[in-house]
Motif scaffolding. Structure first.
Motif, PDB file in Angstrom:
ATOM      1  N   PHE A 269       7.703 -26.371 -29.875  1.00 24.46           N
ATOM      2  CA  PHE A 269       7.293 -25.390 -28.880  1.00 24.46           C
ATOM      3  C   PHE A 269       8.016 -24.049 -29.015  1.00 24.46           C
ATOM      4  CE2 PHE A 269       6.255 -29.403 -26.602  1.00 24.46           C
ATOM      5  CZ  PHE A 269       4.903 -29.168 -26.394  1.00 24.46           C
ATOM      6  N   GLY A 270       9.194 -24.046 -29.648  1.00 22.93           N
ATOM      7  CA  GLY A 270       9.967 -22.823 -29.788  1.00 22.93           C
ATOM      8  C   GLY A 270      11.031 -22.668 -28.727  1.00 22.93           C
ATOM      9  N   LYS A 271      12.001 -21.781 -28.993  1.00 23.86           N
ATOM     10  CA  LYS A 271      13.001 -21.427 -27.992  1.00 23.86           C
ATOM     11  C   LYS A 271      12.329 -20.579 -26.911  1.00 23.86           C
ATOM     12  CE  LYS A 271      17.382 -20.523 -29.059  1.00 23.86           C
ATOM     13  NZ  LYS A 271      17.690 -19.176 -28.668  1.00 23.86           N
ATOM     14  N   ILE A 272      13.089 -20.296 -25.867  1.00 21.46           N
ATOM     15  CA  ILE A 272      12.487 -19.585 -24.734  1.00 21.46           C
ATOM     16  C   ILE A 272      11.975 -18.210 -25.143  1.00 21.46           C
ATOM     17  CG2 ILE A 272      14.593 -18.486 -23.868  1.00 21.46           C
ATOM     18  CD1 ILE A 272      11.782 -20.144 -21.775  1.00 21.46           C
ATOM     19  N   GLU A 273      12.638 -17.533 -26.106  1.00 20.58           N
ATOM     20  CA  GLU A 273      12.160 -16.207 -26.515  1.00 20.58           C
ATOM     21  C   GLU A 273      10.820 -16.270 -27.224  1.00 20.58           C
ATOM     22  OE1 GLU A 273      15.657 -17.005 -29.490  1.00 20.58           O
ATOM     23  OE2 GLU A 273      15.112 -17.529 -27.426  1.00 20.58           O
ATOM     24  N   ASN A 274      10.433 -17.467 -27.699  1.00 21.99           N
ATOM     25  CA  ASN A 274       9.115 -17.648 -28.295  1.00 21.99           C
ATOM     26  C   ASN A 274       8.056 -17.971 -27.244  1.00 21.99           C
ATOM     27  OD1 ASN A 274      11.118 -19.468 -30.466  1.00 21.99           O
ATOM     28  ND2 ASN A 274      10.218 -17.526 -31.095  1.00 21.99           N
ATOM     29  N   ILE A 275       8.489 -18.311 -26.039  1.00 19.48           N
ATOM     30  CA  ILE A 275       7.582 -18.722 -24.967  1.00 19.48           C
ATOM     31  C   ILE A 275       7.347 -17.598 -23.955  1.00 19.48           C
ATOM     32  CG2 ILE A 275       7.318 -20.383 -23.061  1.00 19.48           C
ATOM     33  CD1 ILE A 275       8.951 -22.370 -24.699  1.00 19.48           C
ATOM     34  N   VAL A 276       8.337 -16.711 -23.792  1.00 17.44           N
ATOM     35  CA  VAL A 276       8.231 -15.638 -22.800  1.00 17.44           C
ATOM     36  C   VAL A 276       7.205 -14.585 -23.244  1.00 17.44           C
ATOM     37  CG1 VAL A 276       9.445 -13.686 -21.764  1.00 17.44           C
ATOM     38  CG2 VAL A 276      10.545 -15.920 -21.879  1.00 17.44           C
ATOM     39  N   MET A 277       6.353 -14.186 -22.302  1.00 14.08           N
ATOM     40  CA  MET A 277       5.344 -13.158 -22.556  1.00 14.08           C
ATOM     41  C   MET A 277       5.634 -11.852 -21.826  1.00 14.08           C
ATOM     42  SD  MET A 277       3.093 -14.557 -24.591  1.00 14.08           S
ATOM     43  CE  MET A 277       1.734 -13.409 -24.417  1.00 14.08           C
ATOM     44  N   HIS A 278       6.253 -11.941 -20.657  1.00 14.08           N
ATOM     45  CA  HIS A 278       6.427 -10.763 -19.792  1.00 14.08           C
ATOM     46  C   HIS A 278       7.634 -10.975 -18.904  1.00 14.08           C
ATOM     47  CE1 HIS A 278       5.799  -9.535 -15.516  1.00 14.08           C
ATOM     48  NE2 HIS A 278       5.581  -8.353 -16.036  1.00 14.08           N
ATOM     49  N   GLN A 279       8.361  -9.898 -18.626  1.00 15.36           N
ATOM     50  CA  GLN A 279       9.529  -9.968 -17.750  1.00 15.36           C
ATOM     51  C   GLN A 279       9.544  -8.771 -16.799  1.00 15.36           C
ATOM     52  OE1 GLN A 279      13.207 -10.775 -20.391  1.00 15.36           O
ATOM     53  NE2 GLN A 279      11.553 -10.276 -21.816  1.00 15.36           N
ATOM     54  N   LYS A 280      10.131  -8.994 -15.631  1.00 13.15           N
ATOM     55  CA  LYS A 280      10.308  -7.923 -14.656  1.00 13.15           C
ATOM     56  C   LYS A 280      11.746  -7.971 -14.148  1.00 13.15           C
ATOM     57  CE  LYS A 280       8.070  -5.914 -10.535  1.00 13.15           C
ATOM     58  NZ  LYS A 280       7.005  -6.128  -9.521  1.00 13.15           N
ATOM     59  N   TYR A 281      12.417  -6.822 -14.152  1.00 14.19           N
ATOM     60  CA  TYR A 281      13.823  -6.752 -13.765  1.00 14.19           C
ATOM     61  C   TYR A 281      14.031  -5.701 -12.680  1.00 14.19           C
ATOM     62  CZ  TYR A 281      15.169  -9.419 -17.935  1.00 14.19           C
ATOM     63  OH  TYR A 281      15.314 -10.394 -18.895  1.00 14.19           O
ATOM     64  N   ALA A 282      14.940  -6.011 -11.780  1.00 16.95           N
ATOM     65  CA  ALA A 282      15.447  -5.023 -10.827  1.00 16.95           C
ATOM     66  C   ALA A 282      16.757  -4.515 -11.381  1.00 16.95           C
ATOM     67  CB  ALA A 282      15.645  -5.657  -9.451  1.00 16.95           C
ATOM     68  N   THR A 283      16.817  -3.258 -11.771  1.00 16.01           N
ATOM     69  CA  THR A 283      18.019  -2.681 -12.364  1.00 16.01           C
ATOM     70  C   THR A 283      18.515  -1.517 -11.510  1.00 16.01           C
ATOM     71  OG1 THR A 283      17.189  -0.853 -13.735  1.00 16.01           O
ATOM     72  CG2 THR A 283      16.824  -3.094 -14.560  1.00 16.01           C
ATOM     73  N   PRO A 284      19.754  -1.104 -11.703  1.00 14.52           N
ATOM     74  CA  PRO A 284      20.271   0.031 -10.944  1.00 14.52           C
ATOM     75  C   PRO A 284      19.505   1.336 -11.178  1.00 14.52           C
ATOM     76  CG  PRO A 284      22.087  -1.236 -11.821  1.00 14.52           C
ATOM     77  CD  PRO A 284      20.839  -1.794 -12.432  1.00 14.52           C
ATOM     78  N   ILE A 285      18.761   1.443 -12.282  1.00 13.67           N
ATOM     79  CA  ILE A 285      17.986   2.667 -12.525  1.00 13.67           C
ATOM     80  C   ILE A 285      16.518   2.476 -12.166  1.00 13.67           C
ATOM     81  CG2 ILE A 285      19.550   3.499 -14.311  1.00 13.67           C
ATOM     82  CD1 ILE A 285      17.376   2.612 -16.366  1.00 13.67           C
ATOM     83  N   GLY A 286      16.189   1.353 -11.544  1.00 12.67           N
ATOM     84  CA  GLY A 286      14.814   1.115 -11.140  1.00 12.67           C
ATOM     85  C   GLY A 286      14.234  -0.140 -11.757  1.00 12.67           C
ATOM     86  N   VAL A 287      12.941  -0.350 -11.537  1.00 12.47           N
ATOM     87  CA  VAL A 287      12.266  -1.551 -12.029  1.00 12.47           C
ATOM     88  C   VAL A 287      11.909  -1.386 -13.506  1.00 12.47           C
ATOM     89  CG1 VAL A 287      10.228  -3.023 -11.805  1.00 12.47           C
ATOM     90  CG2 VAL A 287      11.355  -2.121  -9.759  1.00 12.47           C
ATOM     91  N   ILE A 288      12.246  -2.383 -14.301  1.00 12.93           N
ATOM     92  CA  ILE A 288      11.859  -2.426 -15.709  1.00 12.93           C
ATOM     93  C   ILE A 288      10.897  -3.590 -15.875  1.00 12.93           C
ATOM     94  CG2 ILE A 288      12.643  -2.766 -18.082  1.00 12.93           C
ATOM     95  CD1 ILE A 288      13.599  -0.136 -16.898  1.00 12.93           C
ATOM     96  N   GLU A 289       9.689  -3.298 -16.374  1.00 12.30           N
ATOM     97  CA  GLU A 289       8.678  -4.329 -16.533  1.00 12.30           C
ATOM     98  C   GLU A 289       8.079  -4.234 -17.931  1.00 12.30           C
ATOM     99  OE1 GLU A 289       4.974  -6.325 -14.041  1.00 12.30           O
ATOM    100  OE2 GLU A 289       5.833  -4.425 -13.387  1.00 12.30           O
ATOM    101  N   THR A 290       8.100  -5.336 -18.664  1.00  8.72           N
ATOM    102  CA  THR A 290       7.554  -5.352 -20.015  1.00  8.72           C
ATOM    103  C   THR A 290       6.077  -5.722 -19.991  1.00  8.72           C
ATOM    104  OG1 THR A 290       8.003  -7.681 -20.478  1.00  8.72           O
ATOM    105  CG2 THR A 290       9.818  -6.140 -20.805  1.00  8.72           C
TER     106      THR A 290
END
Length: 587
Positions: A269-290
């Motif tokens: 199946f692969g490691k998690i980096e092979n399974i992840v398609m999209h991420q959303k982060y709350a950062t001090p400079i704002g929202v980062i969304e891939t």
């Protein structure tokens, strides 16, 4: 899906029976602590997994440990006094002001912020032996000032924005199974405990075959949701995430992502980096969304940059994973015994390089681990098998065990199994059928429970893992093992659990009669140094945290690449509030 299938899907996550044992002891049996810890005690924090589940070693395994350590029944007639059944008590005052606490309460609600001593300590440590020793000895340090239980992505974004303005450190607690001091609140501040409220499915997309979840969702909850979709959503297929680390039942999706984790089925199946398609982060400079596009040529992949940052760039809030059709009927199990560890390595490399498809679970154990597994998984009780091994010249302590199974479409799985059997024969492997794999599966997620019951008698079990190419594998194995064995009477088990055409990981388990904190710290540091000096990557799937961080700059990463990470940290978190205190060798 039949009613039988439905019942299975709803119950397979359970740890039952509550007190896992084996055949009754024939001789002396220690009084293992199988009492459920009381609420509010140190033991309730450091105990692995479910509070009402306990596991004791098989009699044969305990006899082997006593023999190796020169111990007798007398050593097991009385447990050590630091069993952790005392109530948590310490005196570390809050540093947050009443005004700051009030502002945080306004974001999450009165019921979702706590400042009591027990709650603060409960999210401060992970599950490395260093954490367990501190808790057993009531060493309390690096606790947050407040624990928050956000429920929505917008709440986390507001929390990060406020904490950046007030210069309040922010830590995140998911499943709490970190073995690298990844969650430890070195600078105080707040810890976001995502288990209670931030654990929901956001969306399932059956066209793209993906699922989006909040970062605090635990492994079993995700798997049950995917398994049950034909009943709950009318989908044609049941699905699986395919990600099953040993900590699976007690780890979160967010934890998998931020540490670049791997499941035991990762070879397929692969490691998690092979399974992840999209991420959303709350950062001090704002929202980062891939984005969620599977492949592209639009410059460096920001998603890959964010993964593995362990909370130093921001808080992972939502993640989209690709999922797989559940085909458990096609899991064909196999097991082989090879004469030597080197034969097993050569076999494993050929399986990965022959381009005939990969098994899903694929594990190869060295001689010492094989001997331990024979006692732990009942091979020692299979007299015909043992007699045949002896007759064919397989030596205990040298022979190497392989176990595994397939995943995927039936024709594919049959071909993989056929190829594995053919190659095993070429490299001198004797078939053990799938029996040993079935035995391993029984303890697949529960073996960590043994740590608590044997540590009560001064027996320590700790793990470390690393990654390397095939051409450096035997050197790494010998180099690290030589260091481990420099301490007398130490058991060192090693296995490959994640393999690739160009290399694999090595997972080291050391078992020792050791109770003193300083001795453990010195030995553990030396072991990390040995991994570093061997030329291996410091971690394959446990992450780096604060414990491995001192070796990161000069390991496989290197000085220049570490400077890139520092520059990214400065960009995302100019005030260094995100998981500060040495994570990834930063600040």
């Amino acid at each position: 899906m039949s009613k039988k299938d439905k019942d299975f899907r709803l119950t397979w996550q359970a740890e039952a029976p509550k007190h896992k044992t084996h055949k009754p002891y024939k001789g002396f049996k220690p009084e293992f602590d199988v009492k459920d810890p009381e609420a509010g005690t140190y033991r309730s924090i450091f105990k692995w997994g479910a509070q009402d589940f306990h596991k004791i070693p098989k009699e044969g395994l305990l006899k082997l440990i006593k023999e190796r350590f020169g111990m007798t029944d007398e050593d097991f007639k009385k447990r050590l006094p630091n069993d952790g059944h005392e109530k948590v008590e310490y005196d570390i005052p809050l540093k947050l002001t009443a005004k700051q606490l009030s502002a945080l309460e306004a974001i999450v609600g009165k019921d979702n912020i706590k400042t009591d001593d027990y709650t603060r300590l409960s999210v401060a440590y992970g599950k490395t032996m260093f954490d367990l020793l501190r808790l057993r000895n009531k060493i309390v340090e690096n606790v947050p000032d407040a624990v928050l239980y956000p429920a929505e992505t917008e709440q986390i974004e507001k929390i990060v924005e406020f904490c950046n303005k007030e210069r309040i450190p922010v830590y995140v607690y998911g499943g709490g199974s970190s073995v690298t001091r990844g969650v430890e609140c070195v600078k105080g501040g707040i810890s976001l405990d995502l288990r209670k409220n931030f654990n929901k499915v956001v969306k399932f997309n059956k066209v793209n075959q993906t699922v989006t979840v909040q970062a605090g969702m635990m492994g079993p909850a995700l798997e049950e949701y995917l398994n049950m979709l034909p009943l709950t959503d009318g989908t044609k297929y049941a699905y699986t995430c395919g990600h099953f680390p040993q900590s699976y039942k007690w780890s979160s999706v967010g934890g998998w992502v931020v540490t670049r984790g791997a499941g035991q089925n990762s070879t397929y199946f692969g490691k998690i980096e092979n399974i992840v398609m999209h991420q959303k982060y709350a950062t001090p400079i704002g929202v980062i969304e891939t984005d969620s596009i599977p492949a592209k040529a639009t410059g460096p992949d920001i998603g890959q940059i964010m993964m593995g940052a362990e909370g130093t760039f921001g808080v992972l809030t939502e993640v989209t994973l690709r999922v797989f059709r559940l085909m458990e009927d096609n899991q064909f199990r196999f097991g082989f015994m090879f004469r030597t560890w080197q034969d097993a390595q050569a076999f494993g490399r050929e399986v990965m390089q022959c381009q005939a498809g990969f098994p899903s679970v694929f594990r190869l154990s060295d001689g010492e681990e094989t001997e331990m597994m024979m006692y732990n998984y009942n091979l020692d009780e299979m007299k015909p098998v043992m007699a045949l091994l002896k007759m064919k010249g397989y030596e205990l302590g040298k022979m190497s065990l392989c176990l595994g199974f397939t995943d995927g479409e039936k024709g594919f799985c049959k071909n993989v199994l056929k190829n594995v059997k053919k190659l095993a024969k070429q490299y001198g492997g004797m078939s053990l059928t799938g029996v040993v794999t079935k035995e391993w599966e029984k303890g697949r997620f529960t073996d960590p429970y043994l740590r608590d019951t044997v540590q009560d008698f001064g027996i320590m079990i700790e793990t470390l893992e690393c990654a390397m190419n095939w051409d450096n594998m035997n050197h790494v194995w010998e180099y690290v093992r030589n260091y481990c064995k420099s301490r007398p009477n130490t058991i060192v088990c090693t296995h490959i659990s994640h393999a690739y055409p160009q290399g694999a990981n090595l997972y080291f388990i050391f078992i020792a009669k050791m109770t003193e904190m300083e001795e453990f710290k010195a030995y553990h540091s030396g072991l990390l140094q040995a991994i570093h000096d061997s030329g291996a990557a410091m971690s394959h799937h446990h992450g780096i945290g604060k414990m491995f961080a001192p070796w990161l700059r000069t390991s496989v990463l290197g000085e220049s690449q570490h400077d890139i990470i520092k520059a990214l940290r400065k960009h995302f978190d100019p005030n260094c509030i995100m998981n500060p205190g040495g994570t990834l060798g930063l600040d």
